[in-house]
Design a protein around this motif. Structure first.
Motif, PDB file in Angstrom:
ATOM      1  N   THR A 128       0.833  -1.199   0.000  1.00 20.50           N
ATOM      2  CA  THR A 128       0.000   0.000   0.000  1.00 20.50           C
ATOM      3  C   THR A 128       0.871   1.253   0.000  1.00 20.50           C
ATOM      4  O   THR A 128       0.580   2.214  -0.717  1.00 20.50           O
ATOM      5  CB  THR A 128      -0.911   0.009   1.249  1.00 20.50           C
ATOM      6  N   CYS A 129       1.929   1.247   0.807  1.00 19.22           N
ATOM      7  CA  CYS A 129       2.788   2.430   0.933  1.00 19.22           C
ATOM      8  C   CYS A 129       3.672   2.646  -0.283  1.00 19.22           C
ATOM      9  O   CYS A 129       3.959   3.781  -0.642  1.00 19.22           O
ATOM     10  CB  CYS A 129       3.688   2.299   2.159  1.00 19.22           C
ATOM     11  N   LEU A 130       4.118   1.584  -0.905  1.00 19.46           N
ATOM     12  CA  LEU A 130       5.093   1.692  -1.989  1.00 19.46           C
ATOM     13  C   LEU A 130       4.635   2.604  -3.119  1.00 19.46           C
ATOM     14  O   LEU A 130       5.371   3.520  -3.490  1.00 19.46           O
ATOM     15  CB  LEU A 130       5.459   0.309  -2.519  1.00 19.46           C
ATOM     16  N   PRO A 131       3.418   2.431  -3.660  1.00 17.70           N
ATOM     17  CA  PRO A 131       3.045   3.300  -4.781  1.00 17.70           C
ATOM     18  C   PRO A 131       3.008   4.784  -4.417  1.00 17.70           C
ATOM     19  O   PRO A 131       3.432   5.617  -5.210  1.00 17.70           O
ATOM     20  CB  PRO A 131       1.643   2.807  -5.165  1.00 17.70           C
ATOM     21  N   LYS A 132       2.527   5.136  -3.227  1.00 13.79           N
ATOM     22  CA  LYS A 132       2.437   6.555  -2.903  1.00 13.79           C
ATOM     23  C   LYS A 132       3.762   7.135  -2.420  1.00 13.79           C
ATOM     24  O   LYS A 132       3.892   8.331  -2.285  1.00 13.79           O
ATOM     25  CB  LYS A 132       1.323   6.821  -1.887  1.00 13.79           C
ATOM     26  N   ASN A 133       4.746   6.288  -2.144  1.00 16.51           N
ATOM     27  CA  ASN A 133       6.050   6.759  -1.707  1.00 16.51           C
ATOM     28  C   ASN A 133       7.145   6.387  -2.705  1.00 16.51           C
ATOM     29  O   ASN A 133       8.307   6.313  -2.356  1.00 16.51           O
ATOM     30  CB  ASN A 133       6.402   6.161  -0.333  1.00 16.51           C
ATOM     31  N   ALA A 134       6.751   6.140  -3.933  1.00 10.73           N
ATOM     32  CA  ALA A 134       7.729   5.732  -4.947  1.00 10.73           C
ATOM     33  C   ALA A 134       8.749   6.842  -5.178  1.00 10.73           C
ATOM     34  O   ALA A 134       8.411   8.019  -5.131  1.00 10.73           O
ATOM     35  CB  ALA A 134       7.010   5.402  -6.249  1.00 10.73           C
ATOM     36  N   PRO A 135      10.000   6.468  -5.402  1.00 12.22           N
ATOM     37  CA  PRO A 135      11.037   7.475  -5.608  1.00 12.22           C
ATOM     38  C   PRO A 135      10.770   8.324  -6.841  1.00 12.22           C
ATOM     39  O   PRO A 135      10.244   7.855  -7.828  1.00 12.22           O
ATOM     40  CB  PRO A 135      12.311   6.641  -5.813  1.00 12.22           C
ATOM     41  N   SER A 172      15.337   6.559  -0.523  1.00 10.29           N
ATOM     42  CA  SER A 172      15.874   5.216  -0.399  1.00 10.29           C
ATOM     43  C   SER A 172      14.789   4.242   0.050  1.00 10.29           C
ATOM     44  O   SER A 172      13.746   4.628   0.578  1.00 10.29           O
ATOM     45  CB  SER A 172      17.021   5.203   0.606  1.00 10.29           C
ATOM     46  N   LEU A 173      15.053   3.003  -0.164  1.00 13.92           N
ATOM     47  CA  LEU A 173      14.159   1.947   0.293  1.00 13.92           C
ATOM     48  C   LEU A 173      13.988   2.032   1.804  1.00 13.92           C
ATOM     49  O   LEU A 173      12.888   1.855   2.332  1.00 13.92           O
ATOM     50  CB  LEU A 173      14.730   0.585  -0.109  1.00 13.92           C
ATOM     51  N   LEU A 174      15.045   2.360   2.498  1.00 15.05           N
ATOM     52  CA  LEU A 174      14.989   2.489   3.948  1.00 15.05           C
ATOM     53  C   LEU A 174      14.053   3.621   4.368  1.00 15.05           C
ATOM     54  O   LEU A 174      13.298   3.488   5.329  1.00 15.05           O
ATOM     55  CB  LEU A 174      16.394   2.725   4.498  1.00 15.05           C
ATOM     56  N   ASP A 175      14.079   4.728   3.642  1.00 16.02           N
ATOM     57  CA  ASP A 175      13.149   5.822   3.916  1.00 16.02           C
ATOM     58  C   ASP A 175      11.704   5.363   3.732  1.00 16.02           C
ATOM     59  O   ASP A 175      10.831   5.709   4.527  1.00 16.02           O
ATOM     60  CB  ASP A 175      13.418   7.020   3.002  1.00 16.02           C
ATOM     61  N   MET A 176      11.454   4.604   2.680  1.00 13.93           N
ATOM     62  CA  MET A 176      10.097   4.120   2.441  1.00 13.93           C
ATOM     63  C   MET A 176       9.657   3.157   3.544  1.00 13.93           C
ATOM     64  O   MET A 176       8.515   3.198   4.000  1.00 13.93           O
ATOM     65  CB  MET A 176       9.995   3.466   1.071  1.00 13.93           C
ATOM     66  N   LEU A 177      10.561   2.294   3.976  1.00  8.58           N
ATOM     67  CA  LEU A 177      10.240   1.384   5.076  1.00  8.58           C
ATOM     68  C   LEU A 177       9.919   2.160   6.343  1.00  8.58           C
ATOM     69  O   LEU A 177       8.971   1.836   7.070  1.00  8.58           O
ATOM     70  CB  LEU A 177      11.415   0.431   5.347  1.00  8.58           C
ATOM     71  N   TYR A 178      10.701   3.192   6.597  1.00 12.22           N
ATOM     72  CA  TYR A 178      10.457   4.019   7.780  1.00 12.22           C
ATOM     73  C   TYR A 178       9.096   4.709   7.688  1.00 12.22           C
ATOM     74  O   TYR A 178       8.350   4.751   8.669  1.00 12.22           O
ATOM     75  CB  TYR A 178      11.573   5.059   7.947  1.00 12.22           C
ATOM     76  N   LEU A 194      14.356  17.365  16.367  1.00 13.14           N
ATOM     77  CA  LEU A 194      15.406  16.528  16.949  1.00 13.14           C
ATOM     78  C   LEU A 194      14.868  15.147  17.330  1.00 13.14           C
ATOM     79  O   LEU A 194      15.525  14.128  17.092  1.00 13.14           O
ATOM     80  CB  LEU A 194      16.020  17.214  18.169  1.00 13.14           C
ATOM     81  N   CYS A 195      13.687  15.119  17.904  1.00 17.38           N
ATOM     82  CA  CYS A 195      13.080  13.836  18.281  1.00 17.38           C
ATOM     83  C   CYS A 195      12.827  12.974  17.050  1.00 17.38           C
ATOM     84  O   CYS A 195      13.111  11.772  17.050  1.00 17.38           O
ATOM     85  CB  CYS A 195      11.775  14.048  19.046  1.00 17.38           C
ATOM     86  N   SER A 196      12.294  13.584  15.990  1.00 18.88           N
ATOM     87  CA  SER A 196      12.010  12.839  14.757  1.00 18.88           C
ATOM     88  C   SER A 196      13.286  12.302  14.123  1.00 18.88           C
ATOM     89  O   SER A 196      13.330  11.157  13.670  1.00 18.88           O
ATOM     90  CB  SER A 196      11.272  13.733  13.761  1.00 18.88           C
ATOM     91  N   GLU A 197      14.312  13.143  14.080  1.00 14.13           N
ATOM     92  CA  GLU A 197      15.584  12.700  13.493  1.00 14.13           C
ATOM     93  C   GLU A 197      16.199  11.565  14.310  1.00 14.13           C
ATOM     94  O   GLU A 197      16.750  10.613  13.740  1.00 14.13           O
ATOM     95  CB  GLU A 197      16.548  13.875  13.375  1.00 14.13           C
ATOM     96  N   HIS A 198      16.107  11.653  15.626  1.00 13.97           N
ATOM     97  CA  HIS A 198      16.636  10.594  16.481  1.00 13.97           C
ATOM     98  C   HIS A 198      15.858   9.294  16.271  1.00 13.97           C
ATOM     99  O   HIS A 198      16.452   8.217  16.171  1.00 13.97           O
ATOM    100  CB  HIS A 198      16.571  11.024  17.949  1.00 13.97           C
ATOM    101  N   GLU A 199      14.541   9.406  16.201  1.00 14.50           N
ATOM    102  CA  GLU A 199      13.720   8.209  15.988  1.00 14.50           C
ATOM    103  C   GLU A 199      14.052   7.558  14.651  1.00 14.50           C
ATOM    104  O   GLU A 199      14.200   6.330  14.570  1.00 14.50           O
ATOM    105  CB  GLU A 199      12.234   8.570  16.024  1.00 14.50           C
ATOM    106  N   GLN A 200      14.201   8.359  13.604  1.00 14.13           N
ATOM    107  CA  GLN A 200      14.504   7.805  12.289  1.00 14.13           C
ATOM    108  C   GLN A 200      15.887   7.147  12.287  1.00 14.13           C
ATOM    109  O   GLN A 200      16.063   6.052  11.752  1.00 14.13           O
ATOM    110  CB  GLN A 200      14.432   8.890  11.216  1.00 14.13           C
ATOM    111  N   ALA A 201      16.863   7.793  12.890  1.00 15.07           N
ATOM    112  CA  ALA A 201      18.214   7.213  12.960  1.00 15.07           C
ATOM    113  C   ALA A 201      18.198   5.893  13.725  1.00 15.07           C
ATOM    114  O   ALA A 201      18.845   4.924  13.323  1.00 15.07           O
ATOM    115  CB  ALA A 201      19.175   8.201  13.613  1.00 15.07           C
ATOM    116  N   ALA A 202      17.437   5.839  14.819  1.00 13.45           N
ATOM    117  CA  ALA A 202      17.340   4.603  15.600  1.00 13.45           C
ATOM    118  C   ALA A 202      16.666   3.502  14.782  1.00 13.45           C
ATOM    119  O   ALA A 202      17.086   2.333  14.827  1.00 13.45           O
ATOM    120  CB  ALA A 202      16.559   4.857  16.890  1.00 13.45           C
ATOM    121  N   PHE A 203      15.632   3.855  14.018  1.00 15.95           N
ATOM    122  CA  PHE A 203      14.964   2.877  13.158  1.00 15.95           C
ATOM    123  C   PHE A 203      15.943   2.318  12.136  1.00 15.95           C
ATOM    124  O   PHE A 203      16.038   1.111  11.941  1.00 15.95           O
ATOM    125  CB  PHE A 203      13.769   3.529  12.455  1.00 15.95           C
ATOM    126  N   PHE A 204      16.704   3.222  11.479  1.00 16.06           N
ATOM    127  CA  PHE A 204      17.667   2.777  10.472  1.00 16.06           C
ATOM    128  C   PHE A 204      18.732   1.873  11.079  1.00 16.06           C
ATOM    129  O   PHE A 204      19.076   0.838  10.512  1.00 16.06           O
ATOM    130  CB  PHE A 204      18.333   3.978   9.792  1.00 16.06           C
TER     131      PHE A 204
END
Length: 104
Positions: A10-17, A26-32, A75-85
């Motif tokens: 579902t997410c892939l088509p609306k978040n296609a590069p 990146s694929l990682l961004d889409m997964l996040y 800062l919170c969002s960037e930290h959360e994304q970095a932790a996810f990656f």
């Protein structure tokens, strides 16, 4: 079908590069993005903490209040994304190691 696979489809088509290199994601961004959509973070505890932060920020002039609030959320969002990656990378490495051991 696994709900995460369904969400991914579902997410892939609306978040296609985008085709341009600058805007390609990146694929990682889409997964996040799929993860964030599936796991909203606005819990009661977070609402309570934001209320406490807003109490403190309300003592500042509006402009400074907005600046501190926006920076805090960024800062919170960037930290959360970095932790996810990082978590994803560790999971992939662990999976590869387990697969290698399982094959031998």
């Amino acid at each position: 079908m696994n709900p995460y696979i369904k969400l991914w489809k579902t997410c892939l088509p609306k978040n296609a590069p985008d085709c341009s290199e600058e805007e390609a994601r990146s694929l990682l961004d889409m997964l996040y993005d799929c993860y964030r959509e599936r796991n909203p973070i606005l819990t009661q505890e977070i609402r309570k903490d934001f209320a406490g932060l807003n109490d403190i920020l309300s003592k500042l002039p509006l402009r400074e209040n907005d600046q501190v609030g926006n920076l805090t959320c960024k800062l919170c969002s960037e930290h959360e994304q970095a932790a996810f990656f990082d978590g994803f990378r560790v999971a992939v490495l662990l999976g590869a190691q387990l697969w290698k051991e399982w094959e031998s």
